[in-house]
Write a protein that holds these residues in place. Structure first.
Motif, mmCIF file in Angstrom:
data_model
loop_
_atom_site.group_PDB
_atom_site.id
_atom_site.type_symbol
_atom_site.label_atom_id
_atom_site.label_comp_id
_atom_site.label_asym_id
_atom_site.label_seq_id
_atom_site.Cartn_x
_atom_site.Cartn_y
_atom_site.Cartn_z
ATOM 1 N N PRO A 89 0.812 -1.217 0.000
ATOM 2 C CA PRO A 89 0.000 0.000 0.000
ATOM 3 C C PRO A 89 0.846 1.268 0.000
ATOM 4 C CG PRO A 89 0.020 -0.993 2.176
ATOM 5 C CD PRO A 89 0.727 -1.947 1.268
ATOM 6 N N VAL A 90 0.338 2.299 -0.642
ATOM 7 C CA VAL A 90 1.045 3.580 -0.669
ATOM 8 C C VAL A 90 0.111 4.655 -0.141
ATOM 9 C CG1 VAL A 90 0.374 3.918 -3.084
ATOM 10 C CG2 VAL A 90 2.231 5.248 -2.139
ATOM 11 N N GLY A 91 0.596 5.436 0.779
ATOM 12 C CA GLY A 91 -0.184 6.514 1.355
ATOM 13 C C GLY A 91 -0.095 7.765 0.491
ATOM 14 N N LEU A 92 -1.210 8.426 0.296
ATOM 15 C CA LEU A 92 -1.243 9.607 -0.569
ATOM 16 C C LEU A 92 -1.479 10.885 0.212
ATOM 17 C CD1 LEU A 92 -3.401 8.112 -3.457
ATOM 18 C CD2 LEU A 92 -0.918 8.319 -3.336
ATOM 19 N N PHE B 207 0.255 12.922 2.069
ATOM 20 C CA PHE B 207 1.161 14.066 1.970
ATOM 21 C C PHE B 207 1.812 14.145 0.590
ATOM 22 C CE2 PHE B 207 0.907 15.557 6.219
ATOM 23 C CZ PHE B 207 0.625 14.451 6.990
ATOM 24 N N ILE C 240 -8.896 0.140 2.837
ATOM 25 C CA ILE C 240 -8.658 1.581 2.887
ATOM 26 C C ILE C 240 -8.432 1.991 4.328
ATOM 27 C CG2 ILE C 240 -9.670 3.853 2.491
ATOM 28 C CD1 ILE C 240 -11.328 2.578 0.286
ATOM 29 N N VAL C 241 -7.441 2.779 4.520
ATOM 30 C CA VAL C 241 -7.207 3.339 5.845
ATOM 31 C C VAL C 241 -7.496 4.821 5.761
ATOM 32 C CG1 VAL C 241 -5.456 3.850 7.568
ATOM 33 C CG2 VAL C 241 -5.488 1.633 6.452
ATOM 34 N N ARG C 242 -8.232 5.328 6.678
ATOM 35 C CA ARG C 242 -8.707 6.692 6.582
ATOM 36 C C ARG C 242 -8.336 7.465 7.828
ATOM 37 N NH1 ARG C 242 -10.285 11.215 5.568
ATOM 38 N NH2 ARG C 242 -12.289 11.843 4.730
ATOM 39 N N ARG C 243 -7.729 8.602 7.643
ATOM 40 C CA ARG C 243 -7.444 9.474 8.785
ATOM 41 C C ARG C 243 -8.470 10.577 8.856
ATOM 42 N NH1 ARG C 243 -1.270 11.155 9.331
ATOM 43 N NH2 ARG C 243 -2.339 13.127 9.548
ATOM 44 N N ASP D 1 -6.156 7.117 2.543
ATOM 45 C CA ASP D 1 -4.746 7.054 2.881
ATOM 46 C C ASP D 1 -4.019 5.978 2.097
ATOM 47 O OD1 ASP D 1 -4.425 9.093 4.605
ATOM 48 O OD2 ASP D 1 -3.902 7.881 6.324
ATOM 49 N N PHE D 2 -4.585 4.811 2.102
ATOM 50 C CA PHE D 2 -3.900 3.705 1.480
ATOM 51 C C PHE D 2 -4.836 2.959 0.549
ATOM 52 C CE2 PHE D 2 -0.036 3.757 3.868
ATOM 53 C CZ PHE D 2 -0.389 4.294 5.089
#
Lengths: 279, 250
Positions: free
Chosen positions: B35-38, B40, B67-70, B77-78
């Protein structure tokens, strides 16, 4: 191009009998982001807040980087079915944490079964990836007592940017011709407006790679970037042993290096290299 | 609760029909992506990566998406999958989570907006759209009376989002054709709409012949070599030659 000195040790060699890459670092490296993911299983469930602050402090101390942000993260896994009259889904959720630097360039996301380390300001393997992964896994080993590793993945996403590249075909001479494919076609190559390709690479029975690449328009500059997204992984269940995981990750790094350099035209690669060697 | 959903993407490509060979070996599992976080990442990078996700979109019937959500993020996020397809619900961190009650349109639209938009695009009466989607009259009016952003029970939307998804496929098949006019031009099409046979409607748009014995409301894949041009003859439609096309709806 200078050949690497001597024969690399097994722990330092790429998978799949790929040739070792040239270890010289790149100046103006096109790397956007590097990610390492380790999936594991064990008896540990939720990660208490005190544990994650200890992990954060250990990371900050080892890297000399402040990590002021710790946030809860929830991972929702959803399986969506559209084949019947109405959509339906099934899923579950688990809770974890995300530790991030102030600028977001360094982040660790931790779930009871997954560790994800992401770097947006990559310097070198030992400093940007190996060291933090070692700290994080060491801390998790104490907190969660993981027993098995299921997957180690390493992903490097490079975005080549050159304002003078205004057509996909203009990346010839910079990206290896075997990747450019149709862009080199004498009849319609110059008319190609976009192209993306996904290549699955077999390294061995439990290790593989996925290369996605292609020219991508950059609306901000009106030019064409080139994206090289390399994801290599080891997918096998082995006992959770820190040194073994680091060796796997390091060999995946060497594998990525070899594949990356095979994707770039040798002359262009030379212009990007400096004398300092990655370690 | 602030919600964000990934857009289902309409891809301009000719779908292909998969043929199940006589001796079928299970396909190799799709590669799992790191997974890649987008969160930032620069806009240019996000656009580039998501452009790839569009290009490599899946046509699997079911797809596992993680999906990981902040809470303070505006984008997922991912994305574990190499691609994201279909309607996706992103859960915001920090809110009490009741996934079972969450519904939303492809762009996060409330069902009311989706309903009205479909009605306008298809040129149908409200009554006919109630019939087609299974949405109750009183449900529709309760949507109108509730404040914006309020939750909607999944059971209340019936086949609304299935129709929205199908209309997207039909739009892709027909290009710039006036959808309302196309629908009205054939009783077969209009009946398929009213009866909720959206897969059949999509098939009509792609001009795929219906295999014998297929149950109403489901689509199946017809095996034709993808590289062979063939005339597709339908009983009521104007015949045209086309490359083999996939039964679009998943």
């Amino acid at each position: 191009m200078t050949d690497p000195v001597g024969t690399p040790a097994l722990s330092d060699s790429p998978y799949g009998n790929l040739p070792p890459g040239d270890p010289r670092l790149l100046k103006d490296a096109p790397l956007e982001v590097a990610i390492c993911e380790v999936r594991f299983t064990g008896p540990g469930n939720a990660i208490p807040a005190e544990a994650v602050t200890r992990i954060r402090d250990a990371l900050a101390s080892a890297l000399g980087i402040e990590f002021p942000n710790i946030q809860i993260a929830t991972q929702g896994t959803m399986q969506i079915n559209f084949s019947v009259g109405a959509s339906n889904w099934a899923g579950d959720q688990i809770q974890g944490w995300q530790i991030a630097s102030a600028d977001g360039k360094h982040s660790a996301t931790i779930f009871p079964g997954t560790l994800i380390w992401q770097v947006g300001a990559y310097r070198r393997w030992s400093e940007s990836m190996r060291q933090p992964i070692e700290v994080l896994l060491g801390a998790l080993e104490g907190e969660l007592r993981p027993e098995l590793v299921q997957r180690v993945g390493l992903r490097y996403v490079d975005r080549f940017v050159d304002p003078d590249r205004t057509t996909p075909g203009s990346w010839a001479g910079r990206i290896d011709s075997t990747l450019l494919g149709a862009l080199s076609n004498p009849t319609f190559g110059q008319k190609v407006a976009g192209a993306q390709q996904m290549i699955q690479i077999y390294l061995d029975e439990s290790r593989s790679g996925v290369l996605r690449h292609g020219p991508i328009p950059d609306p901000a500059t009106g030019s064409i970037n080139y994206l090289l997204d390399l994801d290599v992984s080891a997918n096998e269940s082995v006992a959770f042993e820190l040194k073994s995981i680091l060796t796997t990750a390091e060999r995946l790094n060497r594998t990525s290096l070899s594949l990356f350099q095979a994707c770039v035209h040798p002359d262009y690669l030379k212009t990007m290299q400096q004398e300092e060697v990655d370690d | 609760m602030a919600m964000t959903a990934a857009m289902p993407v309409s891809r301009s490509r000719t779908p292909r029909i998969r043929q199940t060979p006589v001796h079928w070996d299970p396909p190799a599992p799709e590669p799992v992506a790191t997974p890649v976080g987008l969160d930032f990442a620069s806009r240019a990078f996000i656009d580039a990566l998501e452009g790839f996700n569009v290009a490599f979109g899946s046509d699997w019937t079911q797809e596992l998406v993680r999906i990981v959500r902040r809470a303070d993020s505006l984008a997922p996020d991912f994305a574990t999958s190499v691609y994201i397809d279909g309607l996706v619900r992103v859960v915001t961190v920090g809110d009490s989570i009741d996934l079972d009650s969450l519904v939303g349109g492809a762009d996060g639209s409330h069902p009311l907006r989706v309903f009205d938009s479909l009605r306008s695009e298809l040129g149908v009466t409200q009554k006919d759209l109630f019939t087609a989607t299974g949405v109750k009259h009183r449900t529709y009016h309760s949507w109108k009376s509730k404040p914006a952003g309020s939750r909607t029970r999944r059971e209340s939307v019936g086949r609304l989002f299935h129709l929205a998804d199908s209309v997207a496929d039909i739009r892709e098949a027909l290009g710039n054709v006036d959808l309302a006019a196309w629908l009205r031009a054939s009783d077969v099409r209009y009946e398929a709409l009213l009866e909720g046979r959206f897969d059949d409607l999509v098939d009509l748009a792609w001009a795929i012949p219906k295999p014998s014995g297929r149950s109403v409301g489901t689509s199946s894949r017809v095996g034709i070599a993808s590289e062979v041009d063939l005339p597709i003859i339908r009983s009521t439609e104007v015949p045209r030659t086309s490359r083999a096309k996939q039964s679009v709806h998943r």
